[in-house]
Design a protein around this motif. Structure first.
Motif, PDB file in Angstrom:
ATOM      1  N   ARG A   4       0.751  -1.168  -0.004  1.00  0.00           N
ATOM      2  CA  ARG A   4       0.012   0.185  -0.284  1.00  0.00           C
ATOM      3  C   ARG A   4       0.764   1.651  -0.163  1.00  0.00           C
ATOM      4  O   ARG A   4       0.508   2.404  -1.006  1.00  0.00           O
ATOM      5  N   LEU A   5       2.181   1.213   0.889  1.00  0.00           N
ATOM      6  CA  LEU A   5       2.673   2.883   0.602  1.00  0.00           C
ATOM      7  C   LEU A   5       3.236   2.412  -0.205  1.00  0.00           C
ATOM      8  O   LEU A   5       3.876   3.369  -1.279  1.00  0.00           O
ATOM      9  N   ALA A   6       3.880   1.395  -0.934  1.00  0.00           N
ATOM     10  CA  ALA A   6       4.470   1.895  -2.592  1.00  0.00           C
ATOM     11  C   ALA A   6       3.425   1.807  -3.542  1.00  0.00           C
ATOM     12  O   ALA A   6       3.702   2.712  -3.972  1.00  0.00           O
ATOM     13  N   LEU A   7       2.553   1.240  -3.345  1.00  0.00           N
ATOM     14  CA  LEU A   7       1.353   2.014  -4.674  1.00  0.00           C
ATOM     15  C   LEU A   7       1.091   3.165  -4.286  1.00  0.00           C
ATOM     16  O   LEU A   7       0.831   4.297  -5.195  1.00  0.00           O
ATOM     17  N   ALA A   8       1.304   4.854  -2.953  1.00  0.00           N
ATOM     18  CA  ALA A   8       0.774   5.631  -2.868  1.00  0.00           C
ATOM     19  C   ALA A   8       1.481   6.055  -3.088  1.00  0.00           C
ATOM     20  O   ALA A   8       1.706   6.909  -3.736  1.00  0.00           O
ATOM     21  N   ILE A   9       3.293   5.812  -2.681  1.00  0.00           N
ATOM     22  CA  ILE A   9       4.461   6.546  -3.554  1.00  0.00           C
ATOM     23  C   ILE A   9       4.457   6.528  -4.936  1.00  0.00           C
ATOM     24  O   ILE A   9       4.740   7.793  -5.274  1.00  0.00           O
ATOM     25  N   HIS A  10       4.189   5.443  -5.053  1.00  0.00           N
ATOM     26  CA  HIS A  10       4.269   5.304  -6.733  1.00  0.00           C
ATOM     27  C   HIS A  10       2.817   5.984  -7.697  1.00  0.00           C
ATOM     28  O   HIS A  10       3.166   6.546  -8.155  1.00  0.00           O
ATOM     29  N   ALA A  11       1.595   6.108  -6.667  1.00  0.00           N
ATOM     30  CA  ALA A  11       0.326   7.118  -7.096  1.00  0.00           C
ATOM     31  C   ALA A  11       1.468   8.097  -7.230  1.00  0.00           C
ATOM     32  O   ALA A  11       0.975   9.619  -8.460  1.00  0.00           O
ATOM     33  N   VAL A  12       2.319   8.465  -6.179  1.00  0.00           N
ATOM     34  CA  VAL A  12       2.543  10.664  -6.008  1.00  0.00           C
ATOM     35  C   VAL A  12       3.623  10.694  -7.475  1.00  0.00           C
ATOM     36  O   VAL A  12       3.133  11.708  -7.843  1.00  0.00           O
ATOM     37  N   MET A  13       3.909   9.876  -7.334  1.00  0.00           N
ATOM     38  CA  MET A  13       5.031   9.696  -8.300  1.00  0.00           C
ATOM     39  C   MET A  13       5.052   9.556  -9.884  1.00  0.00           C
ATOM     40  O   MET A  13       5.190  10.622 -11.003  1.00  0.00           O
ATOM     41  N   GLU A  14       3.224   9.280 -10.276  1.00  0.00           N
ATOM     42  CA  GLU A  14       3.060   9.487 -11.391  1.00  0.00           C
ATOM     43  C   GLU A  14       2.166  10.638 -11.570  1.00  0.00           C
ATOM     44  O   GLU A  14       2.459  11.050 -12.108  1.00  0.00           O
ATOM     45  N   ARG A  15       2.193  11.200 -10.307  1.00  0.00           N
ATOM     46  CA  ARG A  15       1.095  12.912 -10.826  1.00  0.00           C
ATOM     47  C   ARG A  15       1.992  13.808 -11.212  1.00  0.00           C
ATOM     48  O   ARG A  15       2.308  13.997 -11.795  1.00  0.00           O
ATOM     49  N   ARG A  16       3.563  13.398 -10.100  1.00  0.00           N
ATOM     50  CA  ARG A  16       4.604  14.255 -10.521  1.00  0.00           C
ATOM     51  C   ARG A  16       5.778  14.337 -11.856  1.00  0.00           C
ATOM     52  O   ARG A  16       5.763  14.296 -12.848  1.00  0.00           O
ATOM     53  N   PHE A  17       5.752  12.799 -11.943  1.00  0.00           N
ATOM     54  CA  PHE A  17       6.348  12.391 -12.728  1.00  0.00           C
ATOM     55  C   PHE A  17       6.003  11.041 -13.859  1.00  0.00           C
ATOM     56  O   PHE A  17       6.013  10.291 -13.312  1.00  0.00           O
ATOM     57  N   PRO A  18       4.982  11.652 -14.639  1.00  0.00           N
ATOM     58  CA  PRO A  18       4.017  10.260 -14.992  1.00  0.00           C
ATOM     59  C   PRO A  18       4.911   9.598 -16.424  1.00  0.00           C
ATOM     60  O   PRO A  18       6.141  10.867 -16.807  1.00  0.00           O
ATOM     61  N   GLU A  19       4.864   8.541 -16.523  1.00  0.00           N
ATOM     62  CA  GLU A  19       5.677   7.493 -17.058  1.00  0.00           C
ATOM     63  C   GLU A  19       5.842   7.888 -18.419  1.00  0.00           C
ATOM     64  O   GLU A  19       4.754   8.485 -19.540  1.00  0.00           O
ATOM     65  N   ARG A  20       6.978   8.564 -19.682  1.00  0.00           N
ATOM     66  CA  ARG A  20       6.837   8.545 -20.558  1.00  0.00           C
ATOM     67  C   ARG A  20       8.000   7.606 -21.580  1.00  0.00           C
ATOM     68  O   ARG A  20       8.529   7.418 -20.910  1.00  0.00           O
ATOM     69  N   ARG A  21       7.738   7.971 -22.894  1.00  0.00           N
ATOM     70  CA  ARG A  21       8.475   7.263 -23.575  1.00  0.00           C
ATOM     71  C   ARG A  21       9.463   8.040 -24.830  1.00  0.00           C
ATOM     72  O   ARG A  21       9.113   9.040 -25.652  1.00  0.00           O
ATOM     73  N   LEU A  22      10.945   7.677 -24.996  1.00  0.00           N
ATOM     74  CA  LEU A  22      11.875   8.621 -25.917  1.00  0.00           C
ATOM     75  C   LEU A  22      11.981   7.536 -27.134  1.00  0.00           C
ATOM     76  O   LEU A  22      12.595   7.162 -26.679  1.00  0.00           O
ATOM     77  N   PHE A  23      11.244   8.335 -27.951  1.00  0.00           N
ATOM     78  CA  PHE A  23      12.014   7.372 -28.893  1.00  0.00           C
ATOM     79  C   PHE A  23      12.868   7.715 -30.070  1.00  0.00           C
ATOM     80  O   PHE A  23      13.076   9.245 -30.383  1.00  0.00           O
ATOM     81  N   LEU A  24      13.651   6.550 -30.318  1.00  0.00           N
ATOM     82  CA  LEU A  24      14.951   6.842 -31.530  1.00  0.00           C
ATOM     83  C   LEU A  24      14.698   6.196 -32.352  1.00  0.00           C
ATOM     84  O   LEU A  24      14.824   4.836 -32.426  1.00  0.00           O
ATOM     85  N   LYS A  25      14.756   6.574 -33.217  1.00  0.00           N
ATOM     86  CA  LYS A  25      14.304   6.156 -34.813  1.00  0.00           C
ATOM     87  C   LYS A  25      15.635   6.997 -35.663  1.00  0.00           C
ATOM     88  O   LYS A  25      16.237   7.663 -35.676  1.00  0.00           O
ATOM     89  N   SER A  26      16.038   5.375 -36.314  1.00  0.00           N
ATOM     90  CA  SER A  26      16.914   5.551 -37.237  1.00  0.00           C
ATOM     91  C   SER A  26      16.609   5.198 -38.666  1.00  0.00           C
ATOM     92  O   SER A  26      15.276   5.356 -38.774  1.00  0.00           O
ATOM     93  N   ASP A  27      17.487   5.115 -40.390  1.00  0.00           N
ATOM     94  CA  ASP A  27      17.021   4.344 -41.421  1.00  0.00           C
ATOM     95  C   ASP A  27      16.287   3.575 -40.970  1.00  0.00           C
ATOM     96  O   ASP A  27      14.814   2.872 -41.953  1.00  0.00           O
ATOM     97  N   TYR A  28      16.553   2.438 -40.488  1.00  0.00           N
ATOM     98  CA  TYR A  28      16.133   0.772 -40.543  1.00  0.00           C
ATOM     99  C   TYR A  28      14.990   0.431 -39.628  1.00  0.00           C
ATOM    100  O   TYR A  28      14.409  -0.387 -39.654  1.00  0.00           O
ATOM    101  N   GLN A  29      15.641   1.230 -38.408  1.00  0.00           N
ATOM    102  CA  GLN A  29      14.252   0.709 -36.733  1.00  0.00           C
ATOM    103  C   GLN A  29      14.098   1.893 -36.169  1.00  0.00           C
ATOM    104  O   GLN A  29      14.782   3.285 -35.725  1.00  0.00           O
ATOM    105  N   THR A  30      12.968   1.768 -35.314  1.00  0.00           N
ATOM    106  CA  THR A  30      12.317   2.223 -34.266  1.00  0.00           C
ATOM    107  C   THR A  30      13.222   1.972 -33.103  1.00  0.00           C
ATOM    108  O   THR A  30      12.133   1.043 -32.966  1.00  0.00           O
TER     109      THR A  30
END
Length: 437
Positions: A4-30
């Motif tokens: 529960r404590l971990a979920l609460a901390i994770h929820a607070v962090m999700e609000r402050r720092f939502p999960e993001r994805r950084l895409f790296l695209k090249s000529d052959y793949q992404t």
């Protein structure tokens, strides 16, 4: 509970720092990088720490630079104050020395006058005694003549035979009367001369008493002048003795070496001699005056030696000490590092002769100067060299510009002092010079 404590901390962090994805695209793949809340928190914390460290380091550097500037300015002000004090003491010393010489001249003149007056008094006393003896003789002669005259008068009164005898006796009586008058005049003149001699003797005695009082006052004044001069000389000599001893130098040996190059005699520092008789012992005033002159000569020799030993600062602009003398990174650092901007003037710390002016491995552009007493100074990592080998330089003369040549991490001056080839901490000389100058 933990979940529960971990979920609460994770929820607070999700609000402050939502999960993001950084895409790296090249000529052959992404590809993409998932930035989880914890990773974002770590990156943010790291960036915050880095920025905070940069701010704190910048503030420390600024405070250090300001403090070094203030220290340098204070040292300059102290130096100016001390120089003014030395100049004032020197002026007062010269004035007191002049007063001492003038007082001694007055003293010698007064002694000569007293000697002359004593001789005159003795001569007057002899004349008075001679006059008294002459007066006694005149009185005896007068008494004898008067007795003879009375006897002659009695004889004349008793004579009755003839008219010629009384006339002859009367003529003899007139001659005797003239002799008495001459003796009376001589007696009067002798008495008058005796009174004149007595008056002159009284005047000479009273004048001698006044001269003795003046001499006593003059001796007290001379003693006060000598005491002030001795105190001023002591205050000037002791810091110089301490300065050279703090620099690891024997003051007597050093002054002996300087004196050999300045062996001429004469002038204001020549020992005094108040007597023209070679067999007369020196007086206490003579000994004190010669002691003061000896101390003044010692100060003058110290001044010459201070210009020949590296007591000055090689950098006169604002700078920062970046590395001291001693072990550094497992190796011996044989000098001190003074950091400032490229092109900052570098000055010779003492009189000497340039023995090296060029590139040297590790030092970069290097200047070596050989000084008196077996001392050598080195100035490394220069940006420009303004002297040549064999050139004689003076203390405070500009010899180069600060730089970053050779094995160096930034613009600074590497300054060394060597005695007999052995590296000595330059701060010993710098601090000793700052304590006095």
């Amino acid at each position: 509970m933990r979940s529960r404590l971990a979920l609460a901390i994770h929820a607070v962090m999700e609000r402050r720092f939502p999960e993001r994805r950084l895409f790296l695209k090249s000529d052959y793949q992404t590809r993409f990088i998932r930035l989880r809340p914890g990773m974002q928190l770590g990156i943010w914390a790291g960036a915050t720490l880095l920025v905070g460290w940069a701010i704190v380091a910048t503030a420390i550097l600024l405070m250090d630079s300001i403090g070094a500037g203030n220290f340098r300015a204070q040292a300059q002000r102290d130096r100016i104050i001390y120089e003014d004090r030395l100049n004032a003491l020197s002026s007062e010393r010269d004035m007191r020395a002049g007063e001492a010489v003038a007082a001694q001249e007055r003293f010698s003149s007064a002694l000569a006058q007293i000697s002359a007056m004593q001789s005159e008094i003795l001569a007057l006393e002899d004349r008075r005694r001679e006059a008294e003896r002459g007066l006694d003789v005149v009185q005896e002669t007068l008494l004898r003549v008067m007795n003879e005259r009375d006897a002659a008068l009695d004889t004349i009164e008793g004579l009755t035979d003839g008219e010629g005898a009384p006339v002859a006796l009367a003529a003899g009586d007139d001659e005797m009367t003239g002799t008495v008058e001459i003796l009376s005049d001589a007696l009067a003149r002798t008495a008058e001369e005796r009174d004149t001699i007595a008056a002159d003797a009284d005047f000479a005695l009273s004048h001698a008493a006044e001269l003795e009082l003046e001499l006593r006052l003059m001796e007290d004044r001379n003693d006060e002048i000598f005491r002030q001069l001795e105190e001023a000389v002591l205050v000037s000599v002791e810091p110089l003795d301490d300065m050279f001893r703090a620099a690891g130098m024997n003051p007597d040996d050093m002054l002996s070496a300087v004196r050999q190059g300045y062996s001429g005699t004469g002038g204001p520092l020549t020992p005094l001699s108040f007597s023209t008789m070679n067999d007369e012992p020196e007086t206490a005033d003579t000994l004190r005056a010669n002691g003061i002159l000896s101390s003044l000569d010692r100060i003058n020799l110290y001044r010459i030696a201070a210009e020949r030993a590296p007591f000055a600062m090689p950098v006169q602009n604002a700078f920062r000490y970046t590395s001291p003398f001693g072990q550094r990174w497992g190796r011996m650092h044989e000098g001190v590092d003074l950091a400032a901007a490229i092109g900052t003037p570098v000055y010779s710390t003492a009189d000497g002769v340039v023995t090296h002016a060029g590139w040297s491995s590790g030092y970069g552009r290097l200047i070596k100067i050989q000084h008196e007493f077996g001392i050598e100074t080195r100035y490394g990592h220069l940006n420009a060299i303004r002297v040549q080998v064999g050139q004689r330089v003076s203390q405070g003369e500009r010899i180069g510009d600060m730089g970053n040549s050779g094995r160096s991490t930034g613009p600074h001056l590497h300054y060394e002092v060597r005695v007999g080839g052995q590296a000595i901490n330059p701060m010993i000389y710098i601090r000793a010079g700052q304590d006095v100058f």
